[in-house]
Design a protein around this motif. Structure first.
Motif, PDB file in Angstrom:
ATOM      1  N   ILE A  28     -97.497 -29.545  -3.141  1.00 55.74           N
ATOM      2  CA  ILE A  28     -96.072 -29.880  -3.143  1.00 55.74           C
ATOM      3  C   ILE A  28     -95.295 -28.788  -3.864  1.00 55.74           C
ATOM      4  O   ILE A  28     -95.872 -28.006  -4.621  1.00 55.74           O
ATOM      5  CB  ILE A  28     -95.801 -31.238  -3.841  1.00 55.74           C
ATOM      6  N   ILE A  29     -93.993 -28.755  -3.642  1.00 58.79           N
ATOM      7  CA  ILE A  29     -93.113 -27.942  -4.480  1.00 58.79           C
ATOM      8  C   ILE A  29     -92.809 -28.807  -5.691  1.00 58.79           C
ATOM      9  O   ILE A  29     -92.191 -29.859  -5.578  1.00 58.79           O
ATOM     10  CB  ILE A  29     -91.827 -27.535  -3.736  1.00 58.79           C
ATOM     11  N   GLN A  30     -93.283 -28.364  -6.827  1.00 59.04           N
ATOM     12  CA  GLN A  30     -93.167 -29.161  -8.049  1.00 59.04           C
ATOM     13  C   GLN A  30     -91.890 -28.843  -8.809  1.00 59.04           C
ATOM     14  O   GLN A  30     -91.357 -29.692  -9.514  1.00 59.04           O
ATOM     15  CB  GLN A  30     -94.386 -28.898  -8.930  1.00 59.04           C
ATOM     16  N   GLU A  31     -91.408 -27.627  -8.661  1.00 61.47           N
ATOM     17  CA  GLU A  31     -90.208 -27.230  -9.386  1.00 61.47           C
ATOM     18  C   GLU A  31     -89.457 -26.189  -8.577  1.00 61.47           C
ATOM     19  O   GLU A  31     -90.057 -25.312  -7.964  1.00 61.47           O
ATOM     20  CB  GLU A  31     -90.635 -26.651 -10.731  1.00 61.47           C
ATOM     21  N   GLU A  32     -88.143 -26.285  -8.595  1.00 63.97           N
ATOM     22  CA  GLU A  32     -87.270 -25.315  -7.939  1.00 63.97           C
ATOM     23  C   GLU A  32     -86.115 -25.039  -8.876  1.00 63.97           C
ATOM     24  O   GLU A  32     -85.490 -25.966  -9.382  1.00 63.97           O
ATOM     25  CB  GLU A  32     -86.759 -25.862  -6.609  1.00 63.97           C
TER      26      GLU A  32
END
Length: 184
Positions: free
Chosen positions: A32-36
């Motif tokens: 997953i994309i955990q932080e942006e």
């Protein structure tokens, strides 16, 4: 056609702004994309600005329980972050102003420098100069060097991955880190 990204806060150049995507895993183990987040910049001088993307204090890093993410945030939040982080790795973006004054320096590190925008001269202490263009890579091995953007009108951008190294010994003498030009 790609949408133009506005520069980030604190960015000196008008090059596109940067966004970080840090991946991780959900409870089922899927990626997953955990932080942006948008990229924060710091000004080195009126001709050079830096953006640190990620940093570690050891190699290999510990990815369990997000230990590396926690550590990176702590390292990047320090006021005295150097060009190299002892025992670890730093990934950073550097923007060079048109016709900048190169800062000649040596770090105790193994560096990978990739030109992302424009072209940049790699200036070595021996007097050798090589122009790197977009997509070209320099591997710096604790050498005395500097970077010059010869363009009169356009900013240049490079990404650097810098891994702290053992001291380089030549003929029994350690070549020490030299950052004098950064102390002006």
């Amino acid at each position: 056609m790609e949408e133009a990204r506005a520069p980030n806060n604190g960015q000196l150049s008008q090059l596109p702004g940067l966004t970080h995507l840090v991946t991780g895993h959900d409870k089922d183990g899927h990626a997953i994309i955990q932080e942006e987040r948008a990229a924060p910049w710091r000004t080195l001088n009126s001709q050079t600005s830096l953006h640190e993307i990620y940093a570690t204090s050891k190699f290999p890093p510990n990815l369990n329980d997000d230990a590396d993410m926690i550590e990176s945030k702590q390292i990047l939040a320090t006021e005295d972050l150097g060009l190299v982080h002892p025992g670890g790795i730093i990934c950073r973006i550097v923007d060079f102003a048109p016709n900048n004054d190169p800062m000649i320096h040596r770090t105790q590190s193994l560096d990978y420098g990739v030109v992302l925008e424009g072209s940049v001269d790699m200036i070595l202490e021996s007097g050798q100069v090589r122009t790197l263009r977009r997509g070209e890579i320099a591997v710096q091995r604790a050498t005395m060097h500097g970077w010059r953007n010869r363009s009169k009108t356009h900013w240049a951008r490079m990404v650097f991955v810098m891994q702290h190294s053992e001291p380089l010994i030549l003929d029994g003498v350690a070549l020490e880190q030299d950052l004098e030009s950064f102390k002006r």
